[in-house]
Design an enzyme around this catalytic site. Sequence first.
Site, PDB file in Angstrom:
ATOM      1  N   CYS A 114     -22.865  13.021  35.160  1.00 38.75           N
ATOM      2  CA  CYS A 114     -21.666  13.057  34.303  1.00 38.75           C
ATOM      3  C   CYS A 114     -20.371  13.241  35.086  1.00 38.75           C
ATOM      4  CB  CYS A 114     -21.800  14.165  33.265  1.00 38.75           C
ATOM      5  SG  CYS A 114     -23.222  13.890  32.204  1.00 38.75           S
ATOM      6  N   HIS A 275     -14.851  14.632  30.208  1.00 38.03           N
ATOM      7  CA  HIS A 275     -16.096  13.861  30.089  1.00 38.03           C
ATOM      8  C   HIS A 275     -16.605  14.041  28.659  1.00 38.03           C
ATOM      9  CE1 HIS A 275     -20.182  12.690  30.257  1.00 38.03           C
ATOM     10  NE2 HIS A 275     -20.648  13.920  30.256  1.00 38.03           N
ATOM     11  N   ASN A 305     -22.293   9.762  24.672  1.00 32.52           N
ATOM     12  CA  ASN A 305     -22.068  10.201  26.046  1.00 32.52           C
ATOM     13  C   ASN A 305     -22.491   9.060  26.977  1.00 32.52           C
ATOM     14  OD1 ASN A 305     -22.326  11.328  28.606  1.00 32.52           O
ATOM     15  ND2 ASN A 305     -23.240  13.243  27.888  1.00 32.52           N
TER      16      ASN A 305
HETATM   17  O1  UT7 Z   1     -23.235  15.176  29.624  1.00 33.64           O
HETATM   18  C1  UT7 Z   1     -24.272  15.844  30.274  1.00 33.64           C
HETATM   19  C2  UT7 Z   1     -24.268  17.229  29.937  1.00 33.64           C
HETATM   20  N1  UT7 Z   1     -24.911  17.438  28.662  1.00 33.64           N
HETATM   21  C3  UT7 Z   1     -24.337  18.226  27.780  1.00 33.64           C
HETATM   22  O2  UT7 Z   1     -23.242  18.668  27.979  1.00 33.64           O
HETATM   23  C4  UT7 Z   1     -25.139  18.573  26.539  1.00 33.64           C
HETATM   24  C5  UT7 Z   1     -24.858  19.990  26.129  1.00 33.64           C
HETATM   25  N2  UT7 Z   1     -25.665  20.405  24.991  1.00 33.64           N
HETATM   26  C6  UT7 Z   1     -25.461  19.899  23.756  1.00 33.64           C
HETATM   27  O3  UT7 Z   1     -24.614  19.072  23.557  1.00 33.64           O
HETATM   28  C7  UT7 Z   1     -26.284  20.475  22.637  1.00 33.64           C
HETATM   29  O4  UT7 Z   1     -27.065  21.539  23.123  1.00 33.64           O
HETATM   30  C8  UT7 Z   1     -27.205  19.435  21.937  1.00 33.64           C
HETATM   31  C9  UT7 Z   1     -26.378  18.443  21.149  1.00 33.64           C
HETATM   32  C10 UT7 Z   1     -28.048  18.708  22.956  1.00 33.64           C
HETATM   33  C11 UT7 Z   1     -28.146  20.136  20.967  1.00 33.64           C
HETATM   34  O5  UT7 Z   1     -27.407  20.861  20.019  1.00 33.64           O
HETATM   35  P1  UT7 Z   1     -27.743  22.398  19.739  1.00 33.64           P
HETATM   36  O6  UT7 Z   1     -26.824  22.832  18.684  1.00 33.64           O
HETATM   37  O7  UT7 Z   1     -27.679  23.136  21.048  1.00 33.64           O
HETATM   38  O8  UT7 Z   1     -29.218  22.337  19.170  1.00 33.64           O
HETATM   39  P2  UT7 Z   1     -30.578  22.946  19.763  1.00 33.64           P
HETATM   40  O9  UT7 Z   1     -30.998  22.205  20.976  1.00 33.64           O
HETATM   41  O10 UT7 Z   1     -30.443  24.443  19.833  1.00 33.64           O
HETATM   42  O11 UT7 Z   1     -31.587  22.579  18.599  1.00 33.64           O
HETATM   43  C12 UT7 Z   1     -31.456  23.133  17.279  1.00 33.64           C
HETATM   44  C13 UT7 Z   1     -32.544  22.519  16.409  1.00 33.64           C
HETATM   45  C14 UT7 Z   1     -33.938  22.616  17.002  1.00 33.64           C
HETATM   46  O12 UT7 Z   1     -34.850  22.837  15.957  1.00 33.64           O
HETATM   47  P3  UT7 Z   1     -35.392  24.319  15.624  1.00 33.64           P
HETATM   48  O13 UT7 Z   1     -36.084  24.766  16.889  1.00 33.64           O
HETATM   49  O14 UT7 Z   1     -34.183  25.126  15.303  1.00 33.64           O
HETATM   50  O15 UT7 Z   1     -36.297  24.091  14.489  1.00 33.64           O
HETATM   51  C15 UT7 Z   1     -34.180  21.230  17.570  1.00 33.64           C
HETATM   52  O16 UT7 Z   1     -35.543  20.883  17.614  1.00 33.64           O
HETATM   53  O17 UT7 Z   1     -32.301  21.116  16.206  1.00 33.64           O
HETATM   54  C16 UT7 Z   1     -33.477  20.374  16.549  1.00 33.64           C
HETATM   55  N3  UT7 Z   1     -33.043  19.070  17.070  1.00 33.64           N
HETATM   56  C17 UT7 Z   1     -32.771  18.017  16.276  1.00 33.64           C
HETATM   57  N4  UT7 Z   1     -32.823  17.870  14.941  1.00 33.64           N
HETATM   58  C18 UT7 Z   1     -32.460  16.669  14.452  1.00 33.64           C
HETATM   59  C19 UT7 Z   1     -32.832  18.717  18.369  1.00 33.64           C
HETATM   60  N5  UT7 Z   1     -32.419  17.444  18.419  1.00 33.64           N
HETATM   61  C20 UT7 Z   1     -32.368  16.991  17.134  1.00 33.64           C
HETATM   62  C21 UT7 Z   1     -32.020  15.754  16.553  1.00 33.64           C
HETATM   63  N6  UT7 Z   1     -32.075  15.644  15.206  1.00 33.64           N
HETATM   64  N7  UT7 Z   1     -31.600  14.700  17.285  1.00 33.64           N
END
Ligand code: UT7
Length: 348
Positions: A114, A275, A305
């Site tokens: 990134c 980014h 992204n």
């Molecule tokens: O550019 C490179 C650098 N990358 C980044 O900067 C990414 C940084 N991180 C993020 O942007 C966020 O952490 C994400 C968008 C990847 C995820 O969002 P979050 O609010 O941190 O969600 P989470 O990973 O804590 O997941 C929450 C819930 C989980 O379910 P449970 O365990 O609460 O039942 C996941 O399994 O959301 C679930 N989940 C989804 N649900 C529907 C994860 N991905 C999805 C999805 N659709 N696509």
Amino acid sequence: MVRSKIAGIGMYVPSNIVTNNELTRYMDTTDEWIQERTGIKERRYAHRTQETTTTMGVEAAKIAIERAGITVNDIDFIVFATLSPDYYFPGCGVLLQRAMKMKQVGALDVRNQCSGFVYAVSVADQFIKTGMYKNILVVGAEKHSFGLDFSTRGRNVSVIFGDGAGAVVLQSTNDENRGILSTHLHSDGTDAEILAMFNPGTHANHWREQSATFNEAEIGDMFMSHAMVEKAENFPNMDGPSVFKTAVVKFPEVIMEALAANNYQPADLKLLIPHQANLRIAQFVQQKLKLNDEQVFNNIQKYGNTTAASVPIALCEAWEAGKIKEGDLVCLAAFGSGFTWASALLKW
Ligand code: UT7
């Protein structure tokens, strides 16, 4: 003093628009979840067979070169940033050199995910400041759609990423009021595995589990095996919340570092181009630096992204929309896998 300025900028995104709803055909996700957690509404996917990371980079480069008022023959050096190259090797830089029928200039590939584009700009800037080169083509391009896990297993990663390319021509200038003022690069590999793609690779973790000694029977299977594919090790792996937590600390830090190095305050910024990792990260950074809505440019809603391509695509769109004029103070900032993070402060 010689400085480098952005003399021309271009971008290319594939015509195929993929909405959040379309992704629900492959995995258990919703438009609501994706928009709420990331801000993304849609992204572009490259043509499966006719477009590659290099071909998209070429399209963006053509526009940047034309807008710089030069020709491919004027390019002295290529720096190409990507994590999704056409081949494992050689890199996209030489493929672009061939595709654009350039002179036999040097071509360097940057693998900083990134923050790849900001790193690439910094590398090019040094070559120009030393007087070695006058016009450097800097490209950031990605074809993510070819390497994502579209099953529910990979949904936390695959909904985020999109394809595209951006390019700039960095050119030497003696104008003291224009150009790149400074660049700031950082890394910390402590958590390298938090956002990584493990295979194909030479770490041999998979084989270490089975036998520590070299086994002739496995020799043809070591680099890529069915077992690796079954374990989805050929797809990116991310602990999203951990990346998020570090990103919201490092983004403001590296932006402030660039401003302080040049005796500026956040209020002096005409535009911050972060980014495009997650709209919530950008909003957090905006709040922390007390920037108003006009000072931060986001287009993740349309493209997702695009990793190394995200900063030049956003910069290009902002410039095309008339949001950046000559003399404006602009900051480019990125954070990602590695972790690596970087910023560049420039007078347009
Ligand atoms: O550019 C490179 C650098 N990358 C980044 O900067 C990414 C940084 N991180 C993020 O942007 C966020 O952490 C994400 C968008 C990847 C995820 O969002 P979050 O609010 O941190 O969600 P989470 O990973 O804590 O997941 C929450 C819930 C989980 O379910 P449970 O365990 O609460 O039942 C996941 O399994 O959301 C679930 N989940 C989804 N649900 C529907 C994860 N991905 C999805 C999805 N659709 N696509």
